[in-house]
Design a protein around this motif. Structure first.
Motif, short mmCIF file in Angstrom:
data_model
loop_
_atom_site.label_atom_id
_atom_site.label_comp_id
_atom_site.label_asym_id
_atom_site.label_seq_id
_atom_site.Cartn_x
_atom_site.Cartn_y
_atom_site.Cartn_z
N TYR A 1 47.71 54.11 47.55
CA TYR A 1 48.69 52.94 47.15
C TYR A 1 49.61 52.28 48.45
CZ TYR A 1 47.69 54.55 42.53
OH TYR A 1 47.13 55.12 41.34
N LEU A 2 49.13 51.41 49.31
CA LEU A 2 49.57 51.09 50.50
C LEU A 2 50.87 50.81 50.54
CD1 LEU A 2 46.35 49.37 52.28
CD2 LEU A 2 47.32 51.72 52.63
N LEU A 3 51.34 50.03 49.38
CA LEU A 3 52.77 49.41 49.14
C LEU A 3 53.29 49.86 48.14
CD1 LEU A 3 52.19 45.59 49.92
CD2 LEU A 3 52.99 47.38 51.43
N GLY A 4 52.89 51.21 47.44
CA GLY A 4 53.60 52.05 46.51
C GLY A 4 53.19 51.13 45.24
N THR A 5 53.84 52.08 44.06
CA THR A 5 53.77 51.62 42.90
C THR A 5 55.10 51.06 42.11
OG1 THR A 5 54.01 53.63 41.90
CG2 THR A 5 51.66 53.02 42.54
N ASP A 6 54.92 50.56 41.11
CA ASP A 6 56.30 49.99 40.26
C ASP A 6 56.45 51.03 39.34
OD1 ASP A 6 54.41 49.62 38.26
OD2 ASP A 6 54.76 47.28 38.28
N GLN A 7 57.41 50.70 38.24
CA GLN A 7 57.84 51.52 37.49
C GLN A 7 56.95 52.01 36.22
OE1 GLN A 7 59.00 48.53 37.78
NE2 GLN A 7 59.05 47.36 35.83
N LEU A 8 56.02 51.25 36.20
CA LEU A 8 54.93 51.38 35.37
C LEU A 8 53.55 52.16 36.03
CD1 LEU A 8 55.11 48.25 33.23
CD2 LEU A 8 56.09 50.48 32.50
N GLY A 9 53.63 52.25 37.30
CA GLY A 9 52.57 52.88 38.10
C GLY A 9 51.46 51.85 38.29
N ARG A 10 51.90 50.65 38.57
CA ARG A 10 50.78 49.54 39.01
C ARG A 10 51.06 49.24 40.34
NH1 ARG A 10 53.26 44.94 34.57
NH2 ARG A 10 54.82 45.64 35.79
N ASP A 11 49.82 49.18 40.70
CA ASP A 11 49.82 49.07 42.51
C ASP A 11 50.57 47.86 43.12
OD1 ASP A 11 48.94 49.58 44.98
OD2 ASP A 11 47.20 48.09 45.00
N VAL A 12 51.58 47.93 43.85
CA VAL A 12 52.20 46.68 44.33
C VAL A 12 51.52 45.79 45.43
CG1 VAL A 12 54.24 46.20 45.62
CG2 VAL A 12 54.42 48.19 44.20
N LEU A 13 50.52 46.26 46.07
CA LEU A 13 49.61 45.60 46.71
C LEU A 13 48.78 44.74 46.07
CD1 LEU A 13 48.61 44.58 49.46
CD2 LEU A 13 47.13 46.73 49.44
N SER A 14 48.28 45.19 44.95
CA SER A 14 47.46 44.38 44.20
C SER A 14 48.18 43.19 43.38
CB SER A 14 46.72 45.49 42.99
OG SER A 14 45.87 46.31 43.84
N ARG A 15 49.36 43.63 43.07
CA ARG A 15 50.06 42.72 42.23
C ARG A 15 50.73 41.67 43.10
NH1 ARG A 15 51.35 43.30 37.16
NH2 ARG A 15 53.67 42.24 37.53
N LEU A 16 50.88 42.00 44.49
CA LEU A 16 51.19 41.05 45.58
C LEU A 16 50.11 39.85 45.85
CD1 LEU A 16 53.70 40.44 47.50
CD2 LEU A 16 52.24 41.77 49.19
N LEU A 17 48.95 40.52 46.03
CA LEU A 17 47.79 39.71 46.07
C LEU A 17 47.49 38.83 44.93
CD1 LEU A 17 45.31 42.33 47.67
CD2 LEU A 17 46.66 40.42 49.04
N THR A 18 47.45 39.41 43.92
CA THR A 18 47.33 38.56 42.69
C THR A 18 48.18 37.49 42.51
OG1 THR A 18 46.26 40.44 41.61
CG2 THR A 18 46.77 38.46 40.14
N GLY A 19 49.55 37.93 42.81
CA GLY A 19 50.65 36.98 42.78
C GLY A 19 50.67 35.73 43.87
N ALA A 20 50.12 36.05 44.81
CA ALA A 20 49.57 35.03 45.75
C ALA A 20 48.83 33.94 45.21
CB ALA A 20 49.07 35.55 47.20
N GLN A 21 47.95 34.19 44.53
CA GLN A 21 47.02 33.22 43.76
C GLN A 21 47.86 32.43 42.83
OE1 GLN A 21 43.82 35.98 41.93
NE2 GLN A 21 42.46 34.69 43.04
N VAL A 22 48.77 32.72 42.20
CA VAL A 22 49.71 32.19 41.28
C VAL A 22 50.27 31.36 42.26
CG1 VAL A 22 51.59 32.09 39.62
CG2 VAL A 22 49.62 33.86 39.56
N SER A 23 50.99 31.60 43.07
CA SER A 23 51.84 30.67 44.17
C SER A 23 50.97 29.79 44.55
CB SER A 23 52.72 31.82 45.03
OG SER A 23 53.55 32.62 44.54
N PHE A 24 49.93 30.18 45.30
CA PHE A 24 48.98 29.15 45.69
C PHE A 24 48.39 28.05 44.66
CE2 PHE A 24 44.63 27.67 47.04
CZ PHE A 24 44.75 27.29 48.19
N LEU A 25 48.08 28.31 43.59
CA LEU A 25 47.96 27.33 42.56
C LEU A 25 48.85 26.52 42.35
CD1 LEU A 25 45.43 26.65 40.37
CD2 LEU A 25 46.41 28.40 38.70
N VAL A 26 50.07 27.13 41.80
CA VAL A 26 51.24 26.36 41.77
C VAL A 26 51.51 25.05 42.53
CG1 VAL A 26 53.61 26.24 41.10
CG2 VAL A 26 52.21 27.90 40.00
#
Length: 292
Positions: free
Chosen positions: A71-96
């Motif tokens: 987990y290069l950027l660590g995990t959150d309180q639910l154990g989700r990978d922060v890097l994966s969520r960051l990359l997926t969040g970039a898709q939302v920002s890009f689409l919007v």
């Protein structure tokens, strides 16, 4: 004096521009290219499932703070990978951002052409409508639209389009009025060219540089607006990964897991800064007065 001038080395304009600091958008261009790549392929290159909950791996630090390479950027309180969520969040920002810029810019350009080239009563009505739209608070508009249609990416894009098109219309209207009074447009009408010919062959091509600069600057505003609305809970609904949702989830862990709000905050700040710097560079590059 003539011999002294002859002996003075002559500097080519292109070389002088290359030596001038800030003439090439290396930083902003690189950040925008990375943002576009993540926006298009973020979910493909994500190392983990961004929505997979693994409580046994919760609050793992990033690799530069003592964590592991898993987990290069660590995990959150639910154990989700922060890097994966960051990359997926970039898709939302890009689409919007893309939806708000393309649709808002198209509506603003159409209104500007109708108001600026036609003039008269239509110009006055459209200008007053744009002024009224700009005076309406974006957050209040978002609350009203969310209350009617619910949350979602499409709703966020609609809110940002309603908020953005008047800004395009006001600026481009002034540009259309300036261009329609130029001699080459007048000569085109005198030689038999109709209104549609003048608009499509003269007015629109000469307003494209201004439209591109406005669109580039609006990218940063759209990203901030999406992040703000998601942070307030009226944007992209959780558990969907977006930078605003990540900031909202991580604010309660600032003392114990600082990377949760810092990582999406830095990504959002760098992207917005790069968009603004790139827009400023594009304005100078497209302005003939600054190329002397």
């Amino acid at each position: 004096m003539s011999s002294a001038l002859a002996s003075t080395p002559r500097i080519r304009p292109g070389l002088r521009l290359r030596r001038r600091p800030g003439r090439r958008p290396w930083f902003s261009g690189t950040v925008m290219a990375i943002f576009a790549f993540c926006g298009l392929f973020g979910s493909v290159v994500a190392p983990h499932d961004p929505d997979k909950v693994n409580l046994s791996q919760s609050l793992k630090p990033p690799v530069f703070a003592g964590g592991t390479a898993t987990y290069l950027l660590g995990t959150d309180q639910l154990g989700r990978d922060v890097l994966s969520r960051l990359l997926t969040g970039a898709q939302v920002s890009f689409l919007v951002a893309a939806g708000a810029v393309l649709i808002g810019g198209a509506i603003g350009m159409l209104v500007a052409l109708l108001a600026g080239y036609t003039g008269g009563r239509l110009d006055a009505v459209l200008t007053r409508v744009a002024d009224a739209s700009m005076a309406f608070p974006v957050v209040l508009l978002a609350i009203v639209i969310v209350a009617i249609y619910g949350k979602g990416v499409t709703v966020v894009i609609a809110v940002l389009v309603v908020a953005a098109w008047p800004q395009y219309a006001r600026v481009l209207r002034s540009e259309v009025i300036r261009i329609r009074t130029q001699e080459f447009v007048t000569m085109s009408r005198v030689m038999g060219g109709g209104r549609f010919w003048a608009i499509t062959r003269h007015v629109v091509p000469n307003t494209i540089p201004t439209l591109l600069v406005l669109a580039t600057l609006q990218i940063g505003l759209a990203i901030i607006a999406e992040g703000s609305l998601s942070f307030l809970g009226i944007g992209v609904p959780p558990p969907a990964a977006s930078w605003g949702n990540m900031l909202a989830d991580g604010r309660n862990f600032l003392a114990t897991a600082w990377w949760l709000p810092v990582v999406p905050g830095v990504a959002l700040s760098l992207t917005v800064l790069a968009a603004n710097l790139f827009g400023d560079w594009l304005r100078q590059a497209l302005d003939p007065a600054t190329r002397r």
